[in-house]
Design a protein around this motif. Sequence first.
Motif, mmCIF file in Angstrom:
data_model
loop_
_atom_site.group_PDB
_atom_site.id
_atom_site.type_symbol
_atom_site.label_atom_id
_atom_site.label_comp_id
_atom_site.label_asym_id
_atom_site.label_seq_id
_atom_site.Cartn_x
_atom_site.Cartn_y
_atom_site.Cartn_z
ATOM 1 N N ALA A 136 0.829 -1.208 0.000
ATOM 2 C CA ALA A 136 0.000 0.000 0.000
ATOM 3 C C ALA A 136 0.865 1.260 0.000
ATOM 4 O O ALA A 136 0.566 2.221 -0.714
ATOM 5 C CB ALA A 136 -0.931 0.001 1.207
ATOM 6 N N TYR A 178 2.320 1.601 -3.415
ATOM 7 C CA TYR A 178 1.270 2.073 -4.315
ATOM 8 C C TYR A 178 1.043 3.570 -4.153
ATOM 9 O O TYR A 178 0.858 4.296 -5.128
ATOM 10 C CB TYR A 178 -0.027 1.304 -4.067
ATOM 11 N N ASP A 230 -8.345 6.607 -4.133
ATOM 12 C CA ASP A 230 -7.898 5.223 -4.257
ATOM 13 C C ASP A 230 -6.666 4.973 -3.399
ATOM 14 O O ASP A 230 -6.538 3.923 -2.768
ATOM 15 C CB ASP A 230 -7.660 4.836 -5.720
ATOM 16 N N ASP A 231 -5.764 5.968 -3.304
ATOM 17 C CA ASP A 231 -4.595 5.831 -2.437
ATOM 18 C C ASP A 231 -5.015 5.705 -0.970
ATOM 19 O O ASP A 231 -4.532 4.830 -0.246
ATOM 20 C CB ASP A 231 -3.665 7.040 -2.594
ATOM 21 N N PHE A 254 -6.675 2.209 -0.309
ATOM 22 C CA PHE A 254 -5.723 1.105 -0.167
ATOM 23 C C PHE A 254 -4.968 1.191 1.156
ATOM 24 O O PHE A 254 -4.769 0.179 1.832
ATOM 25 C CB PHE A 254 -4.725 1.092 -1.329
ATOM 26 N N THR A 255 -4.561 2.394 1.537
ATOM 27 C CA THR A 255 -3.813 2.561 2.774
ATOM 28 C C THR A 255 -4.692 2.254 3.991
ATOM 29 O O THR A 255 -4.250 1.573 4.919
ATOM 30 C CB THR A 255 -3.259 3.994 2.873
ATOM 31 N N ILE A 285 -13.543 -0.644 -3.238
ATOM 32 C CA ILE A 285 -12.438 -0.477 -4.186
ATOM 33 C C ILE A 285 -12.709 -1.262 -5.468
ATOM 34 O O ILE A 285 -12.491 -0.767 -6.573
ATOM 35 C CB ILE A 285 -11.101 -0.886 -3.537
#
Length: 132
Positions: free
Chosen positions: A51, A54, A73-74, A77-78, A112
């Motif tokens: 993550a 990314y 989206d970042d 994911f995190t 997601i």
Amino acid sequence: MPEEKVYDDVEVHDMNDGFQKSNHANVSASEGQNGAPVIWKALSVVIAMAAVIYDLSPIDVVPDAVPIFGWLDDVGFTLMAALNAYQQFSKDQSAMVVRLAKYVKWMMVAFIVLAGVAVGGLVTAIIALVTQ
């Protein structure tokens, strides 16, 4: 043995006390008080590192140049990786907060995936309109 509670000379036994203690003993024996098995902890560390990579990578599912959605989206994911790590490293796997983290994590995964399908469909529709 469950504690006995006395109210106005009437003895009351709480049936849930005995069940919770025996159920907790079974959870402790199978998963230990140190959280999830080591393999799941290691996998959560790998997911957290992925993550971060990314987040730092210029290659994204949704480019960071796209306002708001580029960063969502970042963040998604995190947050999913952080919830997974919290869930795996928690000492008491049966705690309410850990179960809540698990459900929120899987809702994030579903969100997601759905966002990826929506963006893919939007890109496909734009390409179809442009090529006509």
